[in-house]
Structures are given as structure tokens and as C-alpha cells.
Write a protein that holds these residues in place. Structure first.
Motif, PDB file in Angstrom:
ATOM      1  N   GLU B 239     -19.490  19.031 -56.994  1.00  0.00           N
ATOM      2  CA  GLU B 239     -20.369  19.341 -58.129  1.00  0.00           C
ATOM      3  C   GLU B 239     -20.071  20.717 -58.692  1.00  0.00           C
ATOM      4  O   GLU B 239     -20.080  20.930 -59.898  1.00  0.00           O
ATOM      5  CB  GLU B 239     -21.834  19.278 -57.697  1.00  0.00           C
ATOM      6  CG  GLU B 239     -22.418  17.903 -57.827  1.00  0.00           C
ATOM      7  CD  GLU B 239     -23.887  17.855 -57.440  1.00  0.00           C
ATOM      8  OE1 GLU B 239     -24.502  16.809 -57.685  1.00  0.00           O
ATOM      9  OE2 GLU B 239     -24.405  18.851 -56.906  1.00  0.00           O
ATOM     10  N   PHE B 242     -16.849  20.350 -60.822  1.00  0.00           N
ATOM     11  CA  PHE B 242     -16.801  19.500 -61.996  1.00  0.00           C
ATOM     12  C   PHE B 242     -18.050  19.537 -62.864  1.00  0.00           C
ATOM     13  O   PHE B 242     -17.962  19.444 -64.063  1.00  0.00           O
ATOM     14  CB  PHE B 242     -16.512  18.054 -61.567  1.00  0.00           C
ATOM     15  CG  PHE B 242     -15.093  17.888 -61.100  1.00  0.00           C
ATOM     16  CD1 PHE B 242     -14.813  17.696 -59.766  1.00  0.00           C
ATOM     17  CD2 PHE B 242     -14.050  17.987 -62.008  1.00  0.00           C
ATOM     18  CE1 PHE B 242     -13.504  17.570 -59.345  1.00  0.00           C
ATOM     19  CE2 PHE B 242     -12.736  17.869 -61.589  1.00  0.00           C
ATOM     20  CZ  PHE B 242     -12.465  17.655 -60.250  1.00  0.00           C
ATOM     21  N   ILE B 243     -19.203  19.620 -62.253  1.00  0.00           N
ATOM     22  CA  ILE B 243     -20.418  19.556 -63.062  1.00  0.00           C
ATOM     23  C   ILE B 243     -20.913  20.955 -63.430  1.00  0.00           C
ATOM     24  O   ILE B 243     -21.149  21.270 -64.577  1.00  0.00           O
ATOM     25  CB  ILE B 243     -21.552  18.821 -62.305  1.00  0.00           C
ATOM     26  CG1 ILE B 243     -21.043  17.562 -61.640  1.00  0.00           C
ATOM     27  CG2 ILE B 243     -22.726  18.587 -63.217  1.00  0.00           C
ATOM     28  CD1 ILE B 243     -20.951  16.380 -62.532  1.00  0.00           C
ATOM     29  N   LEU B 244     -21.035  21.776 -62.400  1.00  0.00           N
ATOM     30  CA  LEU B 244     -21.691  23.050 -62.616  1.00  0.00           C
ATOM     31  C   LEU B 244     -20.730  24.175 -62.996  1.00  0.00           C
ATOM     32  O   LEU B 244     -21.142  25.291 -63.251  1.00  0.00           O
ATOM     33  CB  LEU B 244     -22.471  23.438 -61.351  1.00  0.00           C
ATOM     34  CG  LEU B 244     -23.520  22.401 -60.994  1.00  0.00           C
ATOM     35  CD1 LEU B 244     -23.999  22.580 -59.567  1.00  0.00           C
ATOM     36  CD2 LEU B 244     -24.677  22.495 -61.957  1.00  0.00           C
ATOM     37  N   GLN B 245     -19.456  23.835 -63.021  1.00  0.00           N
ATOM     38  CA  GLN B 245     -18.454  24.813 -63.444  1.00  0.00           C
ATOM     39  C   GLN B 245     -18.566  26.124 -62.689  1.00  0.00           C
ATOM     40  O   GLN B 245     -18.468  27.203 -63.258  1.00  0.00           O
ATOM     41  CB  GLN B 245     -18.573  25.069 -64.954  1.00  0.00           C
ATOM     42  CG  GLN B 245     -18.346  23.832 -65.784  1.00  0.00           C
ATOM     43  CD  GLN B 245     -16.991  23.217 -65.525  1.00  0.00           C
ATOM     44  OE1 GLN B 245     -15.997  23.916 -65.374  1.00  0.00           O
ATOM     45  NE2 GLN B 245     -16.927  21.896 -65.472  1.00  0.00           N
TER      46      GLN B 245
END
Lengths: 349, 280, 361
Positions: B239, B242-245
Motif C-alpha cells: 500500500e 502503490f496507494i499511499l505513495q
């Protein structure tokens, strides 16, 4: 001796091939557009039409998520002329100056877009992006298994589901928090820590009741493992096609609206041709081909008028003006994001 | 005895591979774990221990403990099931042996996601098991989307990886050792404990490591079979990327996992005098 | 009588052990001898408990142990490839059976040290099994099998993995140790020289059947059939037919054969007319010229000779057959040197021949 040489030869070959592929990314034909797209998005015939009309060849690279796109661009990939980011990624790319400005003079077909899209919070005036599809987040219900009350549905139907054992939430931090924020009448982009903490405790209660978190509830809905699902409109519509009992609802408190857009990376060297591409697909007829192939909702008002009546009036695809007013885009949370992500991790532990 | 100081040329090819494919990426990750993240998700090149400080937060520690516990329990389950399987395969001969080995390896040739969905078809609320239970008038079993579903998925998926090293070290055992032990007065149990076990220690350890370490990083199985209700270390790490950078934080988690692996290998080296190469 | 096998049989696969009845005396060095596949190892494994007999009984010290598993029998084995435990030191390997018995540590220590001394490997006690040589491993295996003072020690071709020089040395040591500790040794081997050298008694096997049991001398001098005769030592064979009846004064009987007519003596076995006369090479004299003698005489030609240091071996062609004969170095030096093609005579006494019924195999 023999195996040694083979090993070195092999390694050398690998390096050479790698080098060639790498250079291909840098050097290219003048009349080719490199497009980073979703699989099966563009129908073959549309692309051929484009090439026939403009003489520009098209080369596709596929990705499967926005994060993948962002990661590629952040890592320095410079070979793309057109990318298709969603709204929240677009806003990030704009803030990082990674997008080339859109020149409206090169897009005579721009006027086909519905006026709503000219005042989007993440790109007002469409300076950097051009939306090609939009969608919403809502609730899918298998009406043959679960009965839906009269009138408009509320987010409580999901959060306090009558069939919690077969209910799912999206495995998406922003979406889940938004559902509760909407329910409480707050903005999904709230940065107020106190409210967020409250939301967090609400979610933790819901979490224990529901069956699962998943961002792909469609197969499970069709298998009837799920009867109530937090879902993206695109998936819900496809599920409905296969099982008309599965209906999509946008709750009365409002929901999230999102767009997928065309954008041109600032590193592109074929900006004019890129504009030609975008313009081609703003043409209602061309847009129609893509929309029909993918069952997507289109922001192009002219295209919409070409659709069958039933589809035009389908509220799950095209929400009414009244509903549209209650829908919100997700915006960047800035420094509140790490704290939110910590709350999300806490929820999942 | 004089040893040659220079490496043969084939070793250079391996060395280059090792450096570019293993050491270099690891160094990058290690380095990134000490950097900071900007608001927009890009990397700030300033040294900071913030990521590791963040990991000391009880939320992340809880995830770590949970993940370690899960991996440990699943590994022990694999051992409980896999060891008898390995033992049987090593002792039996002929058709049964070939059949057993084929059955063990078939999952390797099947796509991982397909196998997981296979489990869903089996244990889902309308799956084959529940249909059988309903037919028999028994209450439904909800294995999926719970911890148990995750355990099952982990054990099912990783079992062959554990069986193979144990089977391999059992195969290598001198068959006469067992007879010698009997001959000298040991019962079956004493033979197992005093002769067989000490000689397959390495195989057991390797098998366990092959299984424990990847389990620590698992996130697909907890998502698909556990209903994504619980976040484990692998998911949290992915995460971040990819999501939270937050690549620096993700790198810190990755580094932590690597350190755990190195610790496990060091333990193994100390415990068995002969070391890793000998076991394989 | 220490060990009794009563009509023990074993069937498996294509192999069948014929009913075997055998007794072994306490303290003796007994060998099971025979070619590969003859069943000798099977017998050993039956005694050790690793196989169960199809029928029959095994009695050890008066106790029926037929159905006892190996760990309950007071019999220990030295395996062909030693089967030492790789995870233990030499000391611990030897201590293993004692630790199983839960003996006191001090007593274990003294017993193991005693055994280490017996097989002369005291300075190896802390080594690991991969750090010792083949001969040392063999001694360790022996010590391990002896330390618990079993009633019977089984040895499964223990010397076959050693090089010839070491093998010679170990043979002597085995014999010495056997007499020293007073434990009954049962050895399995295919090496007839080994069996002859070490054993008090030998049992010769062929294809699952025990052909003869006896002292080395009895087996050598008085084999029960041509197979046993051929298996032990070297042989020359004459096939022939007995003529008439033995002479009452000399006891000699006439024999007609392709190699000539001779006089032989029966040695107590019932004999058919068709016989095989076995002549051991050392029982034949090599003469350079014909001489008058009571002995049987055969004429032939030197085909080949091999100088072996202490003696020379000659191959003599007589008729269609080749005969092997030795000449001790001392004798040879006294006489005329022989070359290939030379005409010679072989002389042998009628009672030095072993006469047996002819056998096809």
C-alpha cells in the motif's frame, strides 16, 4: 570452458537486448503516438480509423492501475504521448508539473463535452486533462435476495446492512471513509482530525459486521456470495447486464464521482499529434464506438444523444441533475493523508 | 595449502548478476528507507529516521506481531502436515512414490490465482463444501473471509515448498542408519528422535524458512481468502508503494523484512555446523 | 550352544531360502560363505531380526527370539558400510547403545574407553565420522557393536570396502578381538580366503541352500560336492568313470578318463560310476622327466607360467584340458628351468584326490 563462455554470451545478449529495448523508448518514428492505456479500452477499428484519417500510427502499452501509471511516470518513463489517469492521479500530476497544457485551439471537438466538466475541482477549465468517461461510487444490491426500502437509499443501508454477512466494503481507504462522511453530512475531503477519528470508530464497528473488503465485488455478486456491495458504477452496470436483479443505487446523501481522462505528459515530443488523437475521440461518433464497446458513461453530451433512450435515462449510468449536484470528487488531503492512512492501518489490525 | 587468489571467469558472470540483481536493489531500498516523502508523494532526498520512528508506532508493531504470529502458526501447520508427507514419500518406493511426487508438484504447474479461486469455489458460502453440508442438513461453515481462510490458503499454497527440502534430506539419509539404530537397541521412537531428526535438522530448517519468510510478505492470500479485513505486513508495505505513495516508508518495511530473513539465516548457520550449502 | 536355527525358511521375490538348521557354539568364529545372491546375507538379517522367517524358529540362549524385533535381541551388527551416525562423534557413536540403556555416565565412559582401547582408536574419540578413514570407521563400528556386550556379533562383509593391505591387517585383528572378548562372531563373506583364515567353522551356501558346515580343514579337504570344492581354493578337475571294484589290499579303484587311466581312492561317500576327480594344485608334483613311481602320472606341455615370488604357477596342457600346478621357489631353484612348450609330467597320489559325484553346475 564451454559453459563459461555460454554464460557470458548469454549475459552479453541480455544486456544488448535490454539496451535495444531501452533505446527504443528514446528514439521513435516521427509519426507514431505512444499511448499508455487500459486493456481492451480502444476497439481495433477506432484505432485503424484514426490512422487512416490522420496518417499517425498508434502504439499501445497496457497498465492495470493508476498506481502503476504513477509509479512508471515517477520512475522516469518518458516515452508516452498520451496517458489515461483518473481524476485523483491527474491532480497529483498537475501539482508536480508532469502534464503538458492542453491547447483548446487544437481541440475543435471540445465543445461536445457537457458543460459540467469545465468546472472540475481538480482541473478547472480543463487546462491539462480531457475527461473521456466518468463514474460514481454507490451500492449494488441483489434485489432478489435483499429487499430494498421505498424511496431513496441511504448509506446506512450499506453501513448497517440487513444482510451484513453478505455485505462488502470497497478495499479503498478514501472510499470507505467517504461513505461514512457522506452519511454524516460531511465532505469526503474533510481534513478535520476529530471528525475523522469519529468516522474511524464507526468504521471499526461496521468492519466487524461485514463479510469482507474488496474492490472487485462483481464476481462475488454474480456468484451470490455477496448481496450488498460497496461498488464502482462501472462494475455494477456490468453486473446488472448479467443479472438484472442486481441494481445500482447512489445514496441520497451523495457519493463520489470520478473521471478517467486523457492527458499529455510534459515529456512528450508529439504534442500536436496527441491533440489530434484526443480530438478524434471527442468526435461523437468515435466516442460512441468506444462507449458501446466498454459500457462506459460518457461526458460527451453529443454522444449521449446518440445512445438509445433507455440508456440515456438510466440513472445508474447518467445520474439526474439533482443527484449530480450532491456528488463530489476526491481531492488530495495533503498532510492529513499520512494520518488517515495510519487510521486505516489501525482499522485493519 | 596455497589457494588461488583470482576468480575463474565464470564466477565473474555470477558476481555481476549477484550485484545487479540482488545487492544493488537492496541497497536502493535500504537507502530509500532513510529518505522522506513530500506531500505529493515524491521522494525528498534528506536523511531522516522518520520512517523507522513511524514503524515503532503501536499500529505498525501490532501489524508486525500479527503477521509474525500468522506466519509462525501457518509454518507450524505446514510442518505438522508436511513432515509426515515427506517422511512417507521418502520411505515408500515404486508407483506410490512417483504418484506421490507428481501429486505434490501439480500445484506448482497451476496458476497461483486459479488455485486461490479454486479454494473460494470449495469453501465459499455457496461452494461445494457448504452445498454438501446443506445437503446433509448441517449448518454452513464459514471458513472464507476469516483468519481460518487465510491459514488454510497459506498452508495449502506453501506446503510443497516445505515438503521438498525435508524430503530431500530424508532421501539423502543412509537407509542403514535406521537399521543400525534398531540393531543397537533403539525403539522406533528413539530412532526417530536420536538418529533421524538430528540428521535432517538442516532440511527442516530450510523448509521452514522457505515457507516462513514469504508468508511474512504475503498479501494476496489474506486479501482474497481473508476478505481483506486484516492488514498484514505485506499489504501495508505494498500500500505504501502503490496507494499511499510513501516509498520511503514502504522501503523501511521492506528493509525490516530483509533483516528478519538475514536473522533467520544467521540462526540457522549457528545451529547447524555445516551451513547452508551443505543442506541443499 | 548359543544360537539355533530350526528349519528356518524365507521366501521373497524370486528368492527362496531352503529350510536351514544350524547351530553356532558360544565363543566361536563362524562364517557364512558363498557367492552373491546365495542367501548368506538373508540368513544374517534373519538372525539380526531385520527380516522375519517364513517358517521355522530362531533360538538364542535357549530363548525363542523368532518374533522379537531387532532392538529386543541381544545381537549387534557391524554393517558393510558401517552406518555410523554422522551427527555424533566417535565416542558418542560407541556410547549410543549404552545411552539407550540409560547407563550411568561414569560407567558409559569407562566402557567406551575400554572399547576404544580394544580397537586402538583412543585418540579419535572426539572426531566426527567424516573426519576418519575407512579403516578407522570400521573399527568404530566394531567397537559400537561390542560395547554393550551382546550375546552374538554379526558382521556383514565388514572388510569388503577396505583396500587389500588393510583388509589383511583387519582380518588378524578381528580374530584376535574375537578370542579376547569371548563373544561369538558370525561373519558373512564371499571371500573364501577370509573365511578360511578367520573361522572356527564355515557354512557354505549356494542358491539359498546350505551345502556344508565344517571346519576350514574339513571344507577344504573333504568338500561335500564339486561346487564347494571349486569355491574353496583352486581346483583341477578330471571327469571320469569308475571301473570295477576297489582292490582289497590297497583300497584303490581304477578310473578311466580322457586324461588317462588312474588309480583313486573313495573317501567314504557313496559314489556313482560317473565321477569328478578334484586335484588341488599343491597336491601335484611337477616332474621334468618320467619317473617310476606308485603315483598317478600325466604327461603334458607347459603352456604358461606365472612367477609369484614365493612360488611359480604353471599352466600345463594335458590333452584338451589345462592343469594348474605350483612349484615352491626353493624346489624350483634346484631343478632345470622350464620354458613354454617343454614336456613335463604331473604326479599325484591316489589318496590326494578328492572324488565326488559329477555335477552339471
Amino acid at each position: 570452458m564451454g559453459t563459461q563462455r555460454i554464460a557470458i554470451l548469454f549475459l552479453g545478449l541480455a544486456l544488448v537486448i535490454g539496451g535495444i529495448l531501452f533505446l527504443r523508448g528514446k528514439v521513435a518514428h516521427t509519426n507514431t503516438l505512444r499511448i499508455c492505456t487500459w486493456s481492451n479500452y480502444f476497439p481495433e477499428e477506432s484505432l485503424r480509423d484514426f490512422t487512416d484519417k490522420t496518417g499517425i500510427r498508434v502504439e499501445l502499452t497496457y497498465i492495470s492501475s493508476n498506481e502503476e501509471l504513477f509509479a512508471k511516470l515517477k520512475a522516469g518513463a518518458t516515452g508516452f504521448d498520451i496517458i489515461q489517469p483518473s481524476d485523483y492521479i491527474s491532480s497529483r500530476l498537475i501539482a508536480l508539473s508532469m502534464l503538458a497544457p492542453i491547447d483548446p485551439r487544437l481541440l475543435p471537438n471540445l465543445h461536445h463535452l457537457d458543460p459540467y466538466y469545465f468546472s472540475l475541482p481538480y482541473d478547472p477549465g480543463l487546462k491539462y486533462t480531457v475527461p473521456f468517461t466518468f463514474g460514481t461510487t454507490g451500492i449494488a444490491v441483489n434485489t432478489s435476495k435483499v429487499s430494498v426500502p421505498e424511496g431513496q437509499l441511504s448509506w446506512s443501508f450499506l453501513l448497517d446492512s440487513p444482510d451484513a454477512g453478505h455485505t462488502s466494503l470497497l478495499d479503498d481507504m478514501r472510499e470507505v471513509f467517504s461513505a461514512v462522511l457522506f452519511f454524516k453530512g460531511l465532505s469526503p475531503n474533510s481534513r478535520d482530525l476529530a471528525s475523522l477519528q469519529n468516522v474511524k470508530s464507526d468504521i471499526s464497528k461496521v468492519r466487524d459486521r461485514v463479510l469482507m473488503f474488496t474492490s472487485e465485488p462483481k464476481p462475488l455478486l454474480l456468484k451470490q456470495e455477496l448481496t450488498v456491495a460497496h461498488i464502482f458504477s462501472v462494475d455494477a452496470i456490468q453486473a446488472h447486464r448479467e443479472n438484472p436483479d442486481i441494481k445500482f443505487f447512489i445514496p441520497k446523501e451523495g457519493g463520489i464521482i470520478w473521471t478517467d481522462n486523457f492527458a499529455i505528459p510534459s515529456t512528450s515530443t508529439r504534442i500536436e499529434q496527441a491533440h489530434q488523437f484526443i480530438n478524434f475521440f471527442l468526435e461523437p461518433q468515435n466516442n460512441l464506438t468506444v462507449v458501446e464497446a466498454n459500457l462506459l458513461a460518457t461526458p460527451n453530451k453529443s454522444t449521449r444523444q446518440l445512445l438509445p433512450e433507455a440508456l440515456q435515462k438510466d440513472p445508474s449510468m447518467y445520474p439526474s441533475q439533482e443527484t449530480l449536484a450532491k456528488l463530489k470528487f476526491l481531492e488530495d488531503l495533503g498532510d492529513a493523508l499520512p494520518r488517515l492512512s495510519r487510521m486505516w492501518t489501525e482499522l485493519k489490525s | 595449502m596455497k589457494t588461488t587468489q583470482y576468480l575463474p571467469s565464470s564466477a565473474w558472470a555470477f558476481l555481476i548478476w549477484l550485484i545487479t540483481m540482488t545487492l544493488l536493489p537492496f541497497t536502493i531500498i535500504l537507502g530509500m528507507s532513510f529518505l522522506e516523502r513530500t506531500e505529493l508523494g515524491t521522494i525528498l532526498f534528506s536523511f531522516s529516521l522518520r520512517n523507522y520512528q513511524q514503524l515503532l508506532d503501536w499500529v505498525y508493531l501490532k501489524v508486525l506481531v500479527k503477521t509474525v504470529w500468522l506466519a509462525l502458526m501457518a509454518t507450524l501447520s505446514c510442518l505438522a502436515i508436511g513432515f509426515p508427507v515427506a517422511y512417507y514419500l521418502a520411505r515408500v518406493q515404486g508407483t506410490m512414490k512417483s504418484l506421490g511426487l507428481i501429486l505434490l508438484f501439480i500445484p506448482f504447474w497451476t496458476n497461483f490465482i486459479l488455485r486461490i479461486y479454486g479454494i473460494v469455489s470449495l469453501f465459499g458460502s455457496n461452494g461445494i463444501l457448504n452445498q454438501l453440508l446443506m445437503f446433509l442438513g448441517l449448518p454452513k461453515a464459514s471458513i472464507l473471509y476469516t483468519r481460518w481462510g487465510v491459514y488454510f490458503g497459506l498452508v495449502y499454497n506453501y506446503l510443497p515448498f516445505l515438503v521438498v527440502p525435508i524430503y530431500s534430506s530424508l532421501e539423502k539419509l543412509d537407509p542403514f542408519l535406521r537399521e543400525a539404530a534398531f540393531d543397537l537397541g533403539a525403539t522406533r521412537f528413539q530412532t526417530f528422535r536420536k538418529v533421524i531428526l538430528p540428521n535432517i535438522k538442516e532440511g527442516l530448517f530450510i523448509g521452514s524458512i522457505f515457507v516462513f519468510i514469504p508468508m511474512l510478505g504475503e498479501y494476496v492470500i489474506p486479501d482474497l481468502l481473508g476478505g481483506a479485513k486484516e492488514a498484514f505486513l505485506g499489504k501495508v508495505m505494498v500500500e505504501q508503494f502503490f496507494i499511499l505513495q510513501d516509498w520511503p516508508l514502504g522501503s523501511a518495511i521492506a528493509t525490516m523484512l530483509s533483516v528478519l530473513l538475514l536473522a533467520a539465516l544467521w540462526l540457522q548457520n549457528r545451529w547447524t555446523s555445516k551451513g547452508l550449502a551443505h543442506a541443499i | 550352544m548359543l544360537l539355533n536355527l530350526e528349519a528356518v525358511t524365507k521366501n521373497f521375490g524370486g528368492f527362496q531360502l531352503h529350510p536351514l538348521t544350524l547351530s553356532i557354539e558360544r565363543g566361536e568364529f563362524f562364517s557364512l560363505l558363498g557367492p552373491s545372491g546365495c542367501g548368506k546375507t538373508t540368513v544374517l538379517r534373519l538372525i539380526g531380526g531385520f527380516e522375519s522367517p517364513t517358517s521355522g524358529r530362531i533360538i538364542l540362549n535357549g530363548q525363542d527370539i523368532t518374533s522379537l524385533p531387532p532392538h529386543r535381541r541381544n545381537i549387534h551388527t557391524v554393517f558393510q558400510r558401517y552406518a555410523l551416525f554422522p551427527h555424533l562423534t566417535v565416542f558418542e557413536n560407541i556410547a549410543f547403545p549404552l545411552r539407550l540403556k540409560k547407563m550411568a555416565a561414569s560407567e558409559i565412559c569407562s566402557r567406551v574407553t575400554e572399547c576404544l582401547k580394544l580397537v586402538e582408536i583412543e585418540d579419535l574419540k572426539d572426531r566426527r565420522t567424516h573426519q576418519i578413514s575407512g579403516g578407522q570407521a570400521q573399527r568404530t563400528a566394531l567397537a559400537r557393536a561390542l560395547v554393550a556386550k551382546p550375546d552374538l556379533l554379526l558382521l556383514d562383509e565388514p572388510l569388503s570396502a577396505l583396500d587389500p593391505e588393510l583388509r589383511m591387517k583387519m582380518r588378524e585383528e578381528l580374530k584376535t578381538i574375537c578370542k579376547k572378548v569371548g563373544i561369538t562372531f558370525l561373519l558373512v563373506t564371499h571371500d573364501q580366503e577370509e573365511a578360511l583364515q578367520l573361522s572356527d567353522r564355515i557354512a557354505v551356501f549356494k542358491a539359498g541352500q546350505c551345502l556344508q558346515v565344517g571346519t576350514p580343514k574339513a571344507i577344504y579337504e573333504d568338500p561335500v560336492d564339486t561346487f564347494v570344492a571349486r569355491f574353496i581354493g583352486s581346483v583341477n578337475e578330471i571327469a571320469g568313470e569308475l571301473q570295477g571294484e576297489p582292490s582289497p589290499e590297497t583300497g584303490e579303484l581304477a578310473l578311466a578318463s580322457n586324461a588317462g587311466n588312474f588309480k583313486i581312492k573313495k573317501n567314504g561317500h557313496p559314489l556313482p560310476r560317473q565321477v569328478s576327480v578334484i586335484l588341488r594344485p599343491e597336491k601335484m608334483r611337477l616332474l621334468r622327466s618320467k619317473s617310476t613311481t606308485q603315483e598317478n602320472l600325466m604327461e603334458g606341455e607347459i603352456q604358461d607360467q606365472t612367477y609369484l615370488g614365493s612360488r611359480t604357477e604353471y599352466s600345463v596342457k594335458i590333452g584338451n584340458s589345462t592343469f594348474k600346478v605350483f612349484e615352491q621357489e626353493l624346489e624350483r631353484l634346484k631343478k632345470r628351468r622350464l620354458n613354454t612348450g617343454d614336456r613335463v609330467f604331473l604326479a599325484w597320489r591316489s589318496d590326494d584326490a578328492i572324488v565326488l559325484p559329477q555335477q552339471t553346475v
